[in-house]
Structures are given as structure tokens and as C-alpha cells.
Design an enzyme around this catalytic site. Structure first.
Site, PDB file in Angstrom:
ATOM      1  CE  LYS A   1      -4.336   1.303   2.231  1.00 37.85           C
ATOM      2  NZ  LYS A   1      -5.100   1.201   3.488  1.00 37.85           N
TER       3      LYS A   1
HETATM    4  O1  G3P Z   1      -8.713   2.375   4.426  1.00 37.63           O
HETATM    5  C1  G3P Z   1      -8.574   3.690   4.853  1.00 37.63           C
HETATM    6  C2  G3P Z   1      -9.348   3.902   6.084  1.00 37.63           C
HETATM    7  O2  G3P Z   1      -8.845   3.120   7.115  1.00 37.63           O
HETATM    8  C3  G3P Z   1      -9.468   5.291   6.545  1.00 37.63           C
HETATM    9  O3  G3P Z   1     -10.612   5.328   7.311  1.00 37.63           O
HETATM   10  O4  G3P Z   1     -12.209   6.201   8.917  1.00 37.63           O
HETATM   11  O5  G3P Z   1      -9.748   6.701   9.164  1.00 37.63           O
HETATM   12  O6  G3P Z   1     -11.075   7.763   7.368  1.00 37.63           O
HETATM   13  P1  G3P Z   1     -10.925   6.582   8.239  1.00 37.63           P
END
Ligand code: G3P
Length: 218
Positions: free
Chosen positions: A84
Site C-alpha cells: 500500500k
Molecule cells: O482504508 C482507509 C481507512 O482506514 C481510513 O478510514 O475512517 O480513518 O477515514 P478513516
């Protein structure tokens, strides 16, 4: 549509895996930090739970050379490891390197169609547009998914669209309607997808009425 789980918590991965709806795992440095265990320990636990499904592990370097060094180390841990990489100039160089060498990449922190187009041109196996974080700043995250899907279809790019930063069941359903390849979903949202209050009320009533049925065979 494929479901990935967005977590580094192996218990959550196991529970989702038991439901037989799990197609892969995505992590990021924040999710890894949350489990408070040594990095390699966490990664090995995850890979032993899902040995045959793509597991995205993120690099922490910001220069292409460092990303390549870290990614090559991670790729040695399993043939299902996906590297990633954030969408930056250096990140794109690393993506081209890995994809040319048969190692899959997932381009992350995608917030615009331009970034997605570049990642697709670089040959990324996966791209991760973040819908929740766009919603957070009053942009409609799902519009980005529709635009990326249109660009992908116009030119036949092979990159799979992973809808990331999923915060609720509506994100998942709208991703499916938009034709996204994958949604990477936190365990709490997978649980929400199963639930409906009318299901709970209906089941309670069926069970109560069942009590009054005479001569039940079971
Ligand atoms: O895959 C990316 C994700 O983990 C981000 O999520 O909720 O931190 O914006 P968030």
C-alpha cells in the site's frame, strides 16, 4: 462486489472470515498502531488468518527508494501481500517498480479523480479513494467513486476500485450501486449491515408465537 475488512485486529478478521463473506484485508499505520503489538507479530497473525486473500500493508517511507526497500521486505512475507503506497510522485515511481516486478500495489489516500487516473496509468492493482474523509469536509465522497468508475470504464483500466474510509452501511450500498469493485469495511459496519430493527422485532414475535404452537416436532 468484494468485501475487504479494514482493520489490523486479527479477532475482527477471524469473525468476518467465519461469515464467509471476506475477500481481503486492508491495514494502514493508524490501524496497526491501534493493536499495540509489534508490527511483525501483527502482520504474521493476519497473514496466517487469511493466507490466500490480498492483505494490504502500507509502507512508511516517503521516497521511492525507501518504499521499494520496505515493500520488498513486506512482499517476502506472503504471495498475497499487497504493497500500500500513498499517491505522491515518489509513490507512483514505487508503484511502477512493484507492478513491473509482479508485486501488487494499492494506491492509497486518493481524494481526486486526477490522482486516481495517475494511479491507474501507473498500473496499480488497486486504488483506494477515501469517501468518509471527503464527507467530513463537506464533499460528497461517493461522487468521487462515480467519477473514478467512469474513468476506469472509459479506458478499460485494470485497477480495482477499493472504496475506503467507509463509515456506514450507506457507503457500502452506494459503492455497490456505483459499481465499485471492492469496499473495505470496518468490522462495526459489517455488523451494522446485517442488522435491521424490523428483523429483530419480527424474530422476537415469531419466537413468541412459536411457543404457543401445539405438538412441535423440534
Ligand atoms: O482504508 C482507509 C481507512 O482506514 C481510513 O478510514 O475512517 O480513518 O477515514 P478513516
Amino acid at each position: 462486489m468484494k468485501f475487504f475488512i479494514d482493520t489490523a485486529n486479527v479477532e475482527e478478521i477471524r469473525k468476518a472470515n467465519q461469515l464467509k463473506i471476506l475477500d481481503g484485508v486492508t491495514t494502514n499505520p493508524t490501524l496497526i498502531a491501534k493493536v499495540k503489538k509489534p508490527f511483525m507479530e501483527v502482520v504474521k497473525e493476519i497473514l496466517s488468518e487469511v493466507p490466500n486473500k490480498p492483505v494490504s500493508l502500507e509502507v512508511a517511507s516517503t521516497d521511492a527508494e525507501g518504499m521499494i526497500r520496505e515493500g520488498e521486505k513486506l512482499a517476502e512475507l506472503g504471495s498475497n501481500v499487497v504493497i500500500k503506497i500513498p499517491i505522491t510522485e515518489e509513490g507512483l515511481k514505487a508503484v511502477v517498480h512493484f507492478e513491473r516486478n509482479g508485486i501488487k500495489t494499492n494506491v492509497t489516500l486518493v481524494f481526486s479523480p486526477a490522482q486516481a487516473l495517475l494511479a491507474m496509468k501507473a498500473g496499480a492493482s488497486f486504488i483506494s479513494p477515501f469517501v468518509g474523509r471527503l464527507d467530513d469536509i463537506s464533499h460528497t465522497g461517493m461522487d468521487l467513486i462515480k467519477q473514478i468508475k467512469q474513468i476506469k470504464d472509459n479506458y478499460g483500466f485494470k485497477s480495482e476500485i477499493i472504496v475506503a474510509s467507509v463509515r456506514n452501511p450507506i457507503h457500502v450500498i452506494e459503492s455497490a450501486i456505483a459499481g465499485a469493485d471492492i469496499a473495505t469495511i470496518p468490522y462495526s459496519v459489517i455488523a451494522q449491515l446485517i442488522k435491521h430493527p424490523l428483523t429483530d422485532i419480527g424474530l422476537e414475535r415469531f419466537l413468541k408465537d412459536w411457543e404457543s404452537v401445539p405438538e412441535k416436532p423440534f
